[in-house]
Design a protein around this motif. Sequence first.
Motif, PDB file in Angstrom:
ATOM      1  N   ALA A  21      45.722  29.242 -26.916  1.00 37.51           N
ATOM      2  CA  ALA A  21      44.401  29.875 -26.890  1.00 37.51           C
ATOM      3  C   ALA A  21      43.853  30.124 -28.282  1.00 37.51           C
ATOM      4  N   TYR A  25      43.676  35.621 -24.072  1.00 37.72           N
ATOM      5  CA  TYR A  25      43.781  36.423 -22.835  1.00 37.72           C
ATOM      6  C   TYR A  25      44.768  37.530 -23.138  1.00 37.72           C
ATOM      7  N   SER A 161      51.201  32.183 -13.872  1.00 37.67           N
ATOM      8  CA  SER A 161      51.101  32.761 -15.206  1.00 37.67           C
ATOM      9  C   SER A 161      49.640  32.575 -15.578  1.00 37.67           C
ATOM     10  N   SER A 163      47.884  32.150 -18.270  1.00 35.80           N
ATOM     11  CA  SER A 163      47.507  31.055 -19.164  1.00 35.80           C
ATOM     12  C   SER A 163      47.755  29.677 -18.534  1.00 35.80           C
ATOM     13  N   ARG A 166      44.817  27.290 -17.516  1.00 36.79           N
ATOM     14  CA  ARG A 166      44.123  26.456 -18.509  1.00 36.79           C
ATOM     15  C   ARG A 166      44.857  25.144 -18.767  1.00 36.79           C
ATOM     16  N   SER A 216      54.898  39.284 -22.267  1.00 36.31           N
ATOM     17  CA  SER A 216      53.441  39.421 -22.328  1.00 36.31           C
ATOM     18  C   SER A 216      52.907  40.391 -21.273  1.00 36.31           C
TER      19      SER A 216
HETATM   20  O1  PMV Z   1      49.946  33.847 -19.361  1.00 38.88           O
HETATM   21  P1  PMV Z   1      50.858  34.772 -20.062  1.00 38.88           P
HETATM   22  O2  PMV Z   1      51.210  35.934 -19.234  1.00 38.88           O
HETATM   23  O3  PMV Z   1      52.045  34.071 -20.662  1.00 38.88           O
HETATM   24  O4  PMV Z   1      50.053  35.423 -21.328  1.00 38.88           O
HETATM   25  C1  PMV Z   1      49.607  34.685 -22.404  1.00 38.88           C
HETATM   26  C2  PMV Z   1      49.032  35.558 -23.458  1.00 38.88           C
HETATM   27  C3  PMV Z   1      48.735  34.887 -24.794  1.00 38.88           C
HETATM   28  O5  PMV Z   1      49.499  33.718 -24.945  1.00 38.88           O
HETATM   29  C4  PMV Z   1      49.101  35.847 -25.896  1.00 38.88           C
HETATM   30  C5  PMV Z   1      47.249  34.567 -24.955  1.00 38.88           C
HETATM   31  C6  PMV Z   1      46.717  33.379 -24.212  1.00 38.88           C
HETATM   32  O6  PMV Z   1      45.517  33.422 -23.896  1.00 38.88           O
HETATM   33  O7  PMV Z   1      47.444  32.404 -23.973  1.00 38.88           O
END
Ligand code: PMV
Length: 405
Positions: A21, A25, A161, A163, A166, A216
């Motif tokens: 990213a 997020y 998850s 992210s 995307r 996270s």
């Molecule tokens: O999708 P998760 O829970 O692994 O969270 C990702 C959070 C960040 O990598 C820090 C930001 C992002 O948007 O990917």
Amino acid sequence: MAAVSESPVFRATTTAPVNIAVIKYWGKRDATLNLPTNSSLSVTLSQRSLRTLTTASCSAGYPAADELTLNGKPQDIQSSKRTLACLASLRAHRQELENANSSLPKLSTLPLRIVSENNFPTAAGLASSAAGFAALVRAVADLYGLPQSPRELSRIARQGSGSACRSLMGGYVAWRSGELPDGSDSLAEEVAPQSHWPEMRALILVVSAEKKDVPSTTGMQTTVATSELFATRANAIVPARMAAIETAIQNRDFPAFAEVTMRDSNGFHATCLDSWPPIFYMNDVSRAAVRLVHDINSIVGRAVCAYTFDAGPNAVIYYLEKDSALVAGTFKAILGSSLEGWSGPFYESLKDVSSPGVALDQVDSRAVDVLKSGLSRVILTAVGEGPVSVEDHLVGEKGEILSRQ
Ligand code: PMV
């Protein structure tokens, strides 16, 4: 070894990419559905460097409980609510198809065997959950012949998850936070395909970290509950940055892209530091990378590189292909070509670069020392495509687990 089946085995295999990213997020408005407090935007990275390969299969001959094997290790699906949520949604969509067309095999009733492998070491400290859940959702959707678009499937991957939603698309991808309580409008969409701005490169500096970071989900919840800066970030700062970065991407305006990217990474880590108790993901090595990126940009006289950091100390440095010698060439001169990772498909333009792109006596010498002693490897990669359907199955015709490693 998993049981071999005499009943027909249905299979589909896909690869899925990692995404990093540039607008982060961070924060959930609904922890069960994984609904974010703000929109985010990422660059999908090339699967020529990093990818997850996943086969989804089902058969009446399999044991009754669904099975998942990751990198050769059987996982306990029943204790992963997120995996169960993804599989339940995918089965429900298959069942709709079967209800509408009685000639379809009743795959929704069969046990699943899913086998997944990353082509990068878990020890590299790269978040593999995004590629992992995107591959799982794409592979099961293909197995079930689901008509849903990647955008619609992103709603399912998001539950695995955040992210991961995307990673179902290539190029430059936004995850719109949405407003509805059921999350039906919280979806990923391609802002621009890889072909719109294919020159984007990424140099990942993998930090040798000895300690595990705060996960996270826990980190986000602490930030939302305790940071006084957080509400301003989510409500005012990020919406303006989303608009700015989308314009920068449409115009292929690297200096604008770079400034928004670096500011958003810094702003996200500021809310971590502002949490109570504070959360630190960046360390001295990360800060040395920040310093060197700013030094390079100021010596060159324009923004040629931009850092961003996720929930860990690794730096991801974006730059354009034409500036490879200035950016990656300088880091290669600083780190030495013997460090692992100066190779692979995106190394070509750097092979013949023997001197640093900027004079090393002009960059901060302490930052150089800290960075040199704190990395375990680098990864050279670029913007890339979304998931690809392939035939390198990780489950054989009789249901046996295969390995590609
Ligand atoms: O999708 P998760 O829970 O692994 O969270 C990702 C959070 C960040 O990598 C820090 C930001 C992002 O948007 O990917």
